[in-house]
Write an enzyme that holds these catalytic residues in place. Structure first.
Site, short mmCIF file in Angstrom:
data_model
loop_
_atom_site.label_atom_id
_atom_site.label_comp_id
_atom_site.label_asym_id
_atom_site.label_seq_id
_atom_site.Cartn_x
_atom_site.Cartn_y
_atom_site.Cartn_z
N TYR A 194 -33.83 44.89 -37.07
CA TYR A 194 -33.71 44.62 -35.64
C TYR A 194 -33.74 45.91 -34.82
CZ TYR A 194 -32.04 39.93 -37.06
OH TYR A 194 -31.92 38.67 -37.60
N LYS A 239 -30.81 44.31 -50.94
CA LYS A 239 -31.99 43.86 -51.70
C LYS A 239 -32.63 45.10 -52.30
CE LYS A 239 -34.89 40.58 -52.90
NZ LYS A 239 -34.55 39.34 -53.62
N ASP A 261 -30.10 37.20 -51.98
CA ASP A 261 -30.42 35.81 -52.33
C ASP A 261 -29.32 35.21 -53.21
OD1 ASP A 261 -31.54 37.89 -53.76
OD2 ASP A 261 -33.26 36.77 -54.51
N ASP A 321 -26.85 38.91 -40.15
CA ASP A 321 -27.09 37.84 -39.19
C ASP A 321 -27.13 36.49 -39.93
OD1 ASP A 321 -27.66 36.61 -36.81
OD2 ASP A 321 -29.74 37.31 -36.69
#
Ligand code: NAI
Length: 339
Positions: A125, A173, A206, A230
């Site tokens: 972002y 990740k 995940d 988020d």
């Protein structure tokens, strides 16, 4: 002494939940001087030529604290999110979102008590997007800096240590995004060495989503980058009753903006249907930030009683109590607690 607070009622259900929250705060018997800016986002663009007027930023720089209701952001086109701009321009790097089960609020789990620390100013972002017209290719830059990562990770560890909470889980990740997410994970590991009394672990995003919907009670403080934070914070809101009941705070070294997690809910705006609990709980966080622990406890206890009793529920939780009626009933309870 009155607290001077910048008040941003936003749009959609924003003005309704703001009025409800101000009613509840009045019952704490603290004095507030609200510096109100009704136009933010689309209405400010129309009237003042910019979605985020400089006067609002100046006001927050002066009062140091704002209470903000949601503001709609056009999807795909139009102006840049005023929420993202506010966070970046005021350097509100820590987005803090507690997700705690409240007795009486219908949800799939009991005893969930998580606090999510989302990096709020960079990552995907960062606002650095480009579009190559010739090849019809769009790029977004997910910038992760050492300084930006260190301050949110430190914030989370210090909170965990001060509140005796365990474990801290860093979500990443790093298996795929080796440089960006990899750096965030590496810095979190460095910090875990500095806080030996705080348990530490890490999860890939995940897997974390699955873990949270199966065993949310196994987690406590979660620190992560902007996009993952988020998503995880809305997921976690869903574990404790939904967006209508979860608070949020955007905190920097100098200023703090307290806001509900939910959006402007245009589908129910202007109908007295909105649940004001999320903004009221954000106001409770604001009271703690101001050091007004008794008033904050009065609001928390009042809410807990309201929901345990279960008589006054808004439509999102299966009841038929209107926004203002909920606020007035809660204000009565808060007034008793502060006596
Ligand atoms: P949303 O949170 O506004 O609504 C999602 C669903 O939850 C809707 O069905 C809505 O009716 C319900 N809901 C949300 N808050 C509620 C409440 N307090 N009481 C009862 N029901 C509630 O999310 P959506 O639809 O994705 O976004 C709408 C607009 O809000 C968009 O323009 C978005 O950009 C903006 N937004 C603003 C935020 C902010 O100002 N911090 C945060 C999230 C979205």
């Amino acid at each position: 002494m009155a607290y001077r607070i910048t008040l941003l009622p936003g749009d959609g259900i924003g003005p309704e939940v703001t009025r409800a929250t101000v009613t509840v705060l009045k019952a704490t018997e603290l004095e507030f001087e609200w510096v109100e800016y009704p136009d933010l986002g689309a209405s400010a663009l129309e009237k003042l030529g910019t979605p985020l007027p400089e006067s609002i930023l100046e006001s927050i720089r002066e009062t140091k604290v704002a209470l903000k209701a949601p503001v709609a952001t056009p999807v795909g086109t139009g102006f840049k999110s005023v929420n993202v701009q506010l966070r970046q321009k005021l350097d509100l790097y820590a987005n803090v979102r507690p997700c705690k089960s409240l007795p009486g609020i219908p949800s799939r789990f009991k005893e969930v008590d998580l606090v999510i620390f989302r990096e709020n100013t960079e990552g995907l972002y960062s606002g650095m997007e480009t579009y190559d017209e010739r090849h019809d290719i769009a790029d977004s830059i997910a910038r992760i800096s050492r300084a930006g990562s260190e301050r949110i990770i430190r914030f989370c560890f210090e909170y965990a240590q001060a509140h005796h909470r365990n474990p801290v889980t860093v979500v990443h990740k790093a298996n795929i995004l080796k440089l960006t997410s990899g750096m965030f994970l590496k810095i979190a590991r460095e910090f875990s060495d500095q806080f030996p009394d705080v348990e530490f672990n890490d999860r890939i995003i995940d897997n974390m989503c699955m873990q949270l919907v199966i065993n949310p009670q196994d987690y406590d403080c979660i620190v992560t980058t902007n996009l993952f934070g988020d998503i995880l914070s809305d997921l976690s809101a869903g574990l404790v009753g939904g967006l209508g009941v979860v608070a949020g705070a955007n905190i920097g070294d100098e200023y703090a903006v307290f806001e509900a997690v939910h959006g402007s809910a245009p589908d129910i705006a202007g109908q007295n249907l909105a649940n004001p609990t999320a903004l009221i709980r954000s106001a409770e966080m604001m009271l703690r930030h101001l050091g007004e622990m008794n008033a904050a406890d009065a609001v928390a206890n009042g809410l807990s009683e309201m929901y345990t009793e279960g008589k006054y529920l808004t439509a999102d939780l299966g009841g038929s109590t209107g926004t203002m009626e909920f606020a007035e009933k809660l204000a009565e309870r808060v007034a008793i607690h502060v006596e």
